[in-house]
Design a protein around this motif. Structure first.
Motif, PDB file in Angstrom:
ATOM      1  N   PHE A 176       0.837  -1.195   0.000  1.00  0.00           N
ATOM      2  CA  PHE A 176       0.000   0.000   0.000  1.00  0.00           C
ATOM      3  C   PHE A 176       0.877   1.252   0.000  1.00  0.00           C
ATOM      4  O   PHE A 176       1.982   1.241   0.525  1.00  0.00           O
ATOM      5  N   ASP A 177       0.325   2.315  -0.573  1.00  0.00           N
ATOM      6  CA  ASP A 177       1.012   3.612  -0.504  1.00  0.00           C
ATOM      7  C   ASP A 177       0.947   4.169   0.913  1.00  0.00           C
ATOM      8  O   ASP A 177       1.904   4.768   1.396  1.00  0.00           O
ATOM      9  N   TYR A 178      -0.212   3.978   1.560  1.00  0.00           N
ATOM     10  CA  TYR A 178      -0.417   4.457   2.928  1.00  0.00           C
ATOM     11  C   TYR A 178      -1.065   3.361   3.768  1.00  0.00           C
ATOM     12  O   TYR A 178      -2.012   2.708   3.316  1.00  0.00           O
ATOM     13  N   GLY A 236       2.962  -0.413   4.417  1.00  0.00           N
ATOM     14  CA  GLY A 236       2.738   0.843   3.706  1.00  0.00           C
ATOM     15  C   GLY A 236       4.034   1.590   3.462  1.00  0.00           C
ATOM     16  O   GLY A 236       4.952   1.533   4.281  1.00  0.00           O
ATOM     17  N   ARG A 237       4.105   2.299   2.356  1.00  0.00           N
ATOM     18  CA  ARG A 237       5.279   3.143   2.093  1.00  0.00           C
ATOM     19  C   ARG A 237       5.327   4.315   3.065  1.00  0.00           C
ATOM     20  O   ARG A 237       6.395   4.793   3.421  1.00  0.00           O
ATOM     21  N   GLN A 238       4.142   4.781   3.459  1.00  0.00           N
ATOM     22  CA  GLN A 238       4.015   5.796   4.491  1.00  0.00           C
ATOM     23  C   GLN A 238       2.886   5.369   5.419  1.00  0.00           C
ATOM     24  O   GLN A 238       2.049   4.538   5.047  1.00  0.00           O
ATOM     25  N   ALA A 239       2.864   5.950   6.617  1.00  0.00           N
ATOM     26  CA  ALA A 239       1.824   5.604   7.577  1.00  0.00           C
ATOM     27  C   ALA A 239       1.301   6.858   8.259  1.00  0.00           C
ATOM     28  O   ALA A 239       2.047   7.823   8.472  1.00  0.00           O
ATOM     29  N   GLU A 250       2.414  11.593  10.621  1.00  0.00           N
ATOM     30  CA  GLU A 250       2.708  10.978   9.332  1.00  0.00           C
ATOM     31  C   GLU A 250       4.128  10.451   9.422  1.00  0.00           C
ATOM     32  O   GLU A 250       5.062  11.207   9.744  1.00  0.00           O
ATOM     33  N   LEU A 251       4.301   9.164   9.162  1.00  0.00           N
ATOM     34  CA  LEU A 251       5.575   8.473   9.384  1.00  0.00           C
ATOM     35  C   LEU A 251       6.082   7.816   8.108  1.00  0.00           C
ATOM     36  O   LEU A 251       5.296   7.449   7.227  1.00  0.00           O
ATOM     37  N   SER A 252       7.384   7.635   8.045  1.00  0.00           N
ATOM     38  CA  SER A 252       7.991   6.859   6.959  1.00  0.00           C
ATOM     39  C   SER A 252       9.258   6.225   7.466  1.00  0.00           C
ATOM     40  O   SER A 252       9.768   6.571   8.517  1.00  0.00           O
ATOM     41  N   ARG A 253       9.781   5.288   6.685  1.00  0.00           N
ATOM     42  CA  ARG A 253      11.043   4.639   7.066  1.00  0.00           C
ATOM     43  C   ARG A 253      11.898   4.475   5.818  1.00  0.00           C
ATOM     44  O   ARG A 253      11.403   4.165   4.756  1.00  0.00           O
TER      45      ARG A 253
END
Length: 199
Positions: A83-85, A109-112, A196-199
Motif C-alpha cells: 500500500f502507498d499508505y 505501507g510506504r508511508q503511515a 505521518e511516518l515513513s522509514r
C-alpha cells in the motif's frame, strides 16, 4: 434528497486531506469506514481491516472492502509495501505491542498515518491528581474497566518510540476537540495527535 455527509473526526480529516488521490490505502481498525468512504470518493483504492464483526458488516453494507481480522496478528500476512499508505487511527493504544504494530504498519505501507489519544492532556492529569481515579474525559470517554486502551501513551512517549525505532516523523498535527494545538505545548494541551511516518 440525501443528507450531508457527517464531518470527519479531526484526525481523520487531516489524514484524508494528506492522502494522495488514487493511492492504495489500508485502514487498520477502520471502524464503520468513515475515512475509507471519503478516500474512495477521491479515487483511492481503500481497503480495511477491522476486528469487530458488527462494524465489518456495516462497512460491507456500504460497499466498502473490509475484512475481519486482528491487527496484532493479521498485519503480518500482508506483503511488503503493498500500500502507498497504511493508516492506524485511534487504535495503537489497543495493540498488544504498539512497537511491533508500527513495524508492520511501516512494512506494509510506504508511508503511515497514526493517530491516538494523548494521555498526558491536562484534564487527564488533573483527574488523576485531584480525583485520584482513572479519568473519564472527552478524549477517554469510558471507565478504566470498559476501555480497550491497554497502553496509555503520551505525545512525548510516541515521539521517543519512533525515534528509537529509526522512524521518520514527516509531519504531525495536534488537536483539542476540533481546535489545532501547537507542537511546543502538545504534550500538555492536545487531546489527540496525528503523525505521518515513513522509514
Amino acid at each position: 434528497m440525501t443528507g450531508a455527509r457527517p464531518a470527519l473526526r479531526p484526525d481523520l480529516a487531516v489524514i484524508a486531506s494528506h492522502v494522495r488521490p488514487g493511492a492504495r490505502v489500508l485502514d487498520v481498525g477502520c471502524g464503520e469506514g468513515e475515512l475509507m468512504a471519503v478516500l474512495r470518493e477521491s479515487g483511492c483504492d481503500a481497503r480495511g481491516l477491522e476486528i469487530d464483526p458488527v462494524l465489518v458488516e456495516r462497512c460491507v453494507a456500504r460497499g466498502l472492502s473490509v475484512v475481519q481480522g486482528d491487527a496484532d496478528r493479521d498485519l503480518a500476512d500482508y506483503p511488503d509495501k503493498a500500500f502507498d499508505y497504511a493508516i492506524l487511527s485511534q487504535t495503537l493504544q489497543t495493540a498488544a505491542r504498539p512497537d511491533r504494530m508500527l513495524d508492520d504498519l511501516l512494512r506494509v505501507g510506504r508511508q503511515a498515518f497514526v493517530s491516538f489519544p494523548n494521555f498526558a492532556h491536562w484534564r487527564t492529569r488533573a483527574a488523576l491528581m485531584f480525583g485520584g481515579r482513572m479519568p473519564v474525559t472527552r478524549s477517554i470517554p469510558v471507565t478504566w474497566y470498559e476501555t480497550q486502551n491497554i497502553h496509555h501513551m503520551t505525545v512525548t512517549d510516541f515521539r521517543e518510540l519512533v525515534s528509537a525505532m529509526g522512524v521518520r516523523c514527516e509531519r504531525a498535527w495536534y488537536f483539542t476537540g476540533t481546535r489545532p494545538v501547537g507542537a511546543a505545548a502538545a504534550n500538555l494541551l492536545a487531546e489527540h495527535a496525528v503523525f505521518e511516518l515513513s522509514r
